[in-house]
Design a protein around this motif. Structure first.
Motif, PDB file in Angstrom:
ATOM      1  N   LYS A 144       7.874  50.000 130.727  1.00 27.02           N
ATOM      2  CA  LYS A 144       7.872  48.585 131.106  1.00 27.02           C
ATOM      3  C   LYS A 144       6.519  48.163 131.671  1.00 27.02           C
ATOM      4  O   LYS A 144       6.093  47.018 131.489  1.00 27.02           O
TER       5      LYS A 144
ATOM      6  N   ALA B  98      18.523  51.099 129.401  1.00 29.55           N
ATOM      7  CA  ALA B  98      17.277  50.366 129.650  1.00 29.55           C
ATOM      8  C   ALA B  98      16.704  49.733 128.397  1.00 29.55           C
ATOM      9  O   ALA B  98      15.882  48.821 128.476  1.00 29.55           O
TER      10      ALA B  98
ATOM     11  N   GLY C  94      14.188  57.533 134.578  1.00 32.68           N
ATOM     12  CA  GLY C  94      13.899  56.263 135.256  1.00 32.68           C
ATOM     13  C   GLY C  94      12.406  56.046 135.400  1.00 32.68           C
ATOM     14  O   GLY C  94      11.904  54.922 135.224  1.00 32.68           O
ATOM     15  N   ARG C  95      11.676  57.133 135.721  1.00 28.73           N
ATOM     16  CA  ARG C  95      10.216  57.018 135.810  1.00 28.73           C
ATOM     17  C   ARG C  95       9.608  56.736 134.437  1.00 28.73           C
ATOM     18  O   ARG C  95       8.651  55.968 134.313  1.00 28.73           O
ATOM     19  N   TYR C  96      10.166  57.362 133.401  1.00 27.25           N
ATOM     20  CA  TYR C  96       9.656  57.134 132.048  1.00 27.25           C
ATOM     21  C   TYR C  96       9.859  55.671 131.634  1.00 27.25           C
ATOM     22  O   TYR C  96       8.954  55.029 131.095  1.00 27.25           O
ATOM     23  N   ILE C  97      11.050  55.159 131.913  1.00 26.81           N
ATOM     24  CA  ILE C  97      11.345  53.761 131.575  1.00 26.81           C
ATOM     25  C   ILE C  97      10.424  52.811 132.335  1.00 26.81           C
ATOM     26  O   ILE C  97       9.921  51.828 131.782  1.00 26.81           O
ATOM     27  N   ALA C  98      10.179  53.108 133.617  1.00 27.59           N
ATOM     28  CA  ALA C  98       9.278  52.267 134.410  1.00 27.59           C
ATOM     29  C   ALA C  98       7.878  52.248 133.805  1.00 27.59           C
ATOM     30  O   ALA C  98       7.207  51.208 133.789  1.00 27.59           O
TER      31      ALA C  98
ATOM     32  N   ALA D 179      18.575  61.234 135.260  1.00 28.72           N
ATOM     33  CA  ALA D 179      18.395  59.781 135.368  1.00 28.72           C
ATOM     34  C   ALA D 179      17.135  59.450 136.154  1.00 28.72           C
ATOM     35  O   ALA D 179      16.451  58.458 135.883  1.00 28.72           O
ATOM     36  N   LYS D 180      16.788  60.313 137.137  1.00 31.16           N
ATOM     37  CA  LYS D 180      15.594  60.074 137.949  1.00 31.16           C
ATOM     38  C   LYS D 180      14.330  60.214 137.101  1.00 31.16           C
ATOM     39  O   LYS D 180      13.442  59.346 137.135  1.00 31.16           O
ATOM     40  N   ASP D 181      14.233  61.318 136.333  1.00 36.52           N
ATOM     41  CA  ASP D 181      13.048  61.530 135.502  1.00 36.52           C
ATOM     42  C   ASP D 181      12.927  60.458 134.427  1.00 36.52           C
ATOM     43  O   ASP D 181      11.845  59.920 134.174  1.00 36.52           O
TER      44      ASP D 181
ATOM     45  N   SER E 247      19.592  61.400 129.136  1.00 34.97           N
ATOM     46  CA  SER E 247      20.333  60.584 130.086  1.00 34.97           C
ATOM     47  C   SER E 247      20.758  59.245 129.489  1.00 34.97           C
ATOM     48  O   SER E 247      20.027  58.623 128.707  1.00 34.97           O
TER      49      SER E 247
ATOM     50  N   SER F 164      20.764  56.627 130.986  1.00 33.62           N
ATOM     51  CA  SER F 164      19.901  55.567 131.525  1.00 33.62           C
ATOM     52  C   SER F 164      18.913  55.085 130.467  1.00 33.62           C
ATOM     53  O   SER F 164      18.458  53.936 130.512  1.00 33.62           O
TER      54      SER F 164
END
Length: 695
Positions: A502, A535, A495-499, A491-493, A529, A531
């Motif tokens: 965006k 997203a 999460g950076r991709y999604i950021a 989820a952390k990795d 993930s 996540s």
């Protein structure tokens, strides 16, 4: 005097005519200067106008034109926080200009005596001032004007055109003061009462674009070209007295200007002008200094470099100012902070009702200004679908009967870039459209959207915005190839991709679509993930049939609209020009052709149209009760982009024979029963489609 509203919904309290010479040109264009009383508090009733046209507001200093933050050109601002900060601290607001918008900034103080440069410019190039959104600047004694126009995103303009003193062009990398801000003299920037709405910006005339187009800058080989930021130049020039470079020392001033131009690669224009104004000889001659600076863009003489600037600094015991360490970090610089944190901004019901509704990019499939995923198994055809959508958006071509919102497209081909050329040629031949002028760009460089320390994302986004301007669609193909070293199950990795997705969306204004793989169990959706799914605004699954000749496209998540039934496409071969292969077959590629297209959802302001096969049958047969099957097939090929064989299969699959098995369909808000019958007893007799109104 009675108050009335202009096109921006802002009340104007009436006007009186002044006798200043500087206001005469404004009156010549239908503008009388408004009554001016000193004010101290900004007012931003019309701030939402800018967000509706994808223009960013930035914080300026209190009662000033200067940005409140360093590196404001590169920062990502939350517009709600910017507005709250301005209201809380009494700051002015600026408008950060993108590549496809230009503001004609008029300062009558710099008009030559007895002339009206604005009127002359309008006459010479057909500049449509009356139809341009128009802001009256707040200068109490010398009012000016801002006129908003559209321009080609790739056209980089000079700041002025020779012979029209007092008129400047501001675009990408510049900002102008937003209406509602307070001028240092106490006046209020405001929309002119007769101003058209901001979203009605006309195009800057093509002849004027060409006249103001900046010549290509020569590729500088000397060391040090562009090594200073504009902020560094401003700090460096503080060590020099402009009076030592006045008109009597013109050669020194010219050499210093050339050195500053070289050191910043032309980006330190405004900083050099501001420094010059410290000398009374140059005060009021900003336009002339700017013109001299602009003339250096075509100068290929590299004799005057950063070394000349260093020489002048050594004369006074100084040196090049070091870069600001804070420039390496994306921080928010507060001006006169009052609180340790910004207050959360809550929307009331009226604010909520005033929010603009979401709009379709591709009706029923993709929403504007969103993040989405197209996923499927290897060789499922997901990249064919992504490219098919990209070509339709870039060309403003209906996507299999659905009216798209057209605009620039960037395709990040991190996987299989070599095969895209054949697919584009096949699409061009199949549609019969010359794609040579489509605003579609390909990027196949390395990029890591999941890296811990930026991974070049900031530089990538900056290059995209600077080179391509605003976009409608960015396709990233694939997630795996743009997330090197990342764990898709983390989820952390992710999460950076999604950021990063965006960030690309927010900076470009585009819908960002990532092409991804499904997991080992196709029934569980996308790989990795959860996540990712959470997203995404939209997820689209692509499944290829066993014969590898067709794909089924299914929208599994659509955050702001009802999901549609699945869509089915044939993958059909298109022969390409070129030498045949060893087996004597010509080169070829595949294209998508629809078999059954369902009606697009209509949640977004009625933009989607009833364009499925059954809806088409309802439309054609609604008046007379029947439609010949041959006429329906012909309409399907012309209006839905289907091949004749695909249309025949679709009619057979979708519209049953016999009244007892009639299928219910909708068109134009009405409901109908559809069924086929043969005209005659023979099995080869032609068919008609019956269309009967349903209760």
């Amino acid at each position: 005097m009675a108050a009335h509203e202009n096109a921006h919904g802002v009340l104007d309290r009436g006007r009186k005519v002044t006798t200043d010479r500087e206001t005469e040109p404004a009156r010549a264009h239908g503008v009388n200067d408004a009554e001016r009383r000193p004010v101290d508090t900004p007012s931003f009733e019309a701030a939402s106008d800018y967000r509706r046209v994808r223009l960013d507001l930035i914080p300026l200093r209190r009662r000033d034109k200067m940005p409140a933050d360093k590196r404001w050109q590169e920062r990502s601002y939350d517009q709600g926080e910017v507005l709250e900060r301005a209201r809380r601290d009494g700051l002015n607001l600026g408008v950060r200009l993108p590549a496809d918008v230009v503001v004609v900034d008029v300062d009558p103080r710099n008009f030559p005596a007895g002339r009206d440069s604005l009127a002359e410019l309008a006459d010479a190039f057909g500049l449509p001032l009356a139809s341009a959104p128009h802001v009256l600047t707040g200068n109490q004694s010398h009012p000016g004007h801002h006129f908003y126009f559209r321009k080609p995103a790739g056209a980089v303009l000079l700041d002025s055109v020779e012979g029209f003193e007092g008129v400047e062009f501001k675009s990408l990398g510049r900002q102008v003061v937003a209406p509602g801000s307070v001028h240092p003299t106490g006046g209020l920037y405001r929309w002119a009462p007769d101003s058209p709405p901001l979203h009605d910006m006309p195009d800057l005339p093509a002849r004027l674009v060409e006249a103001a187009r900046r010549p290509d800058r020569p590729k500088k080989q000397a060391a040090g070209a562009g090594e200073l930021t504009p902020e560094q130049l401003a700090k460096t020039l503080e060590q020099l007295d402009p009076c030592d470079f006045g008109e009597k020392q013109h050669d020194r001033w010219r050499d210093l200007m050339m050195a500053c131009h070289f050191a910043t690669n032309g980006e330190g224009r405004q900083e050099f002008i501001d420094w010059c104004m410290g000398d009374g000889d140059y005060r009021g001659q900003e336009w002339k200094v700017g013109r001299r600076w602009d003339s250096l863009h075509a100068d290929r003489d590299e004799a005057v470099t950063t070394a000349t600037l260093q020489m002048f600094l050594q004369e006074v015991g100084g040196g090049i100012a070091p870069p600001d360490a804070a420039e390496d970090f994306d921080v928010w610089d507060e001006v006169e902070p009052i609180e340790t944190r910004a207050r959360r901004r809550f929307l009331n019901v009226n604010d909520l009702k005033a929010l603009p509704p979401p709009r379709w990019l591709v009706p029923g499939l993709l929403v504007e200004d969103s993040v989405a995923a197209i996923y499927g198994a290897p060789e499922s055809g997901k990249s064919f679908l992504a490219l098919d959508i990209a070509m339709a958006v870039a060309g403003g071509v209906d996507w299999h009967g659905r009216r798209v919102t057209d605009g620039g497209v960037l395709y990040v081909a991190a996987e299989g870039a070599s095969g895209l050329g054949k697919r584009v040629r096949a699409w061009e031949i199949d549609r019969g459209i010359d794609v040579g002028k489509f605003p579609l760009w390909l990027d196949h460089g390395e990029i890591n959207l999941a890296a811990e320390r930026d991974g070049g994302v900031r530089a990538f986004v900056s290059d995209v915005v600077e080179e391509l301007g605003p976009l409608r669609l960015v396709v990233i193909d694939t997630l795996n190839q743009t997330a090197a070293g990342a764990d898709e199950n983390s989820a952390k990795d992710m999460g950076r991709y999604i950021a990063s997705m965006k960030r690309i969306r927010d900076e470009t204004g585009a819908t960002v679509v990532v092409v991804h793989h499904s997991g080992k169990d196709p029934g569980k959706g996308m790989r990795g993930s959860s996540s990712l799914l959470g997203a995404m605004d939209t997820t689209v699954e692509v499944i290829r049939d066993k014969e590898m000749r067709a794909i089924t496209v299914t929208v599994h998540k659509q955050k702001d609209a009802e999901r549609e039934p699945p869509m089915r496409f044939n993958l059909e071969r298109v022969d390409l020009p070129g030498e045949p292969d060893w087996n004597g077959r010509p080169p070829s590629s595949l294209v998508l052709r629809p078999t059954v297209m369902v009606d697009a959802a209509s949640d977004f302001g009625g933009e989607a149209t009833a364009n499925g096969l059954t809806a088409l049958a309802c439309e054609l047969g609604a008046a007379g009760g029947t439609v010949k099957a041959s006429e329906l097939l012909d309409a399907a090929t012309k209006r839905l982009g289907m091949s004749k064989s695909s249309a025949q299969r679709a009619v057979a699959d979708k519209i049953p024979e016999g009244r007892i098995d009639a299928v219910r369909a909708s068109w134009d808000g009405r409901h109908f029963w559809l069924w086929c019958e043969r005209v005659g007893k023979h099995s080869t007799a032609p068919k008609v489609v019956h269309v009967e109104a349903a209760s």
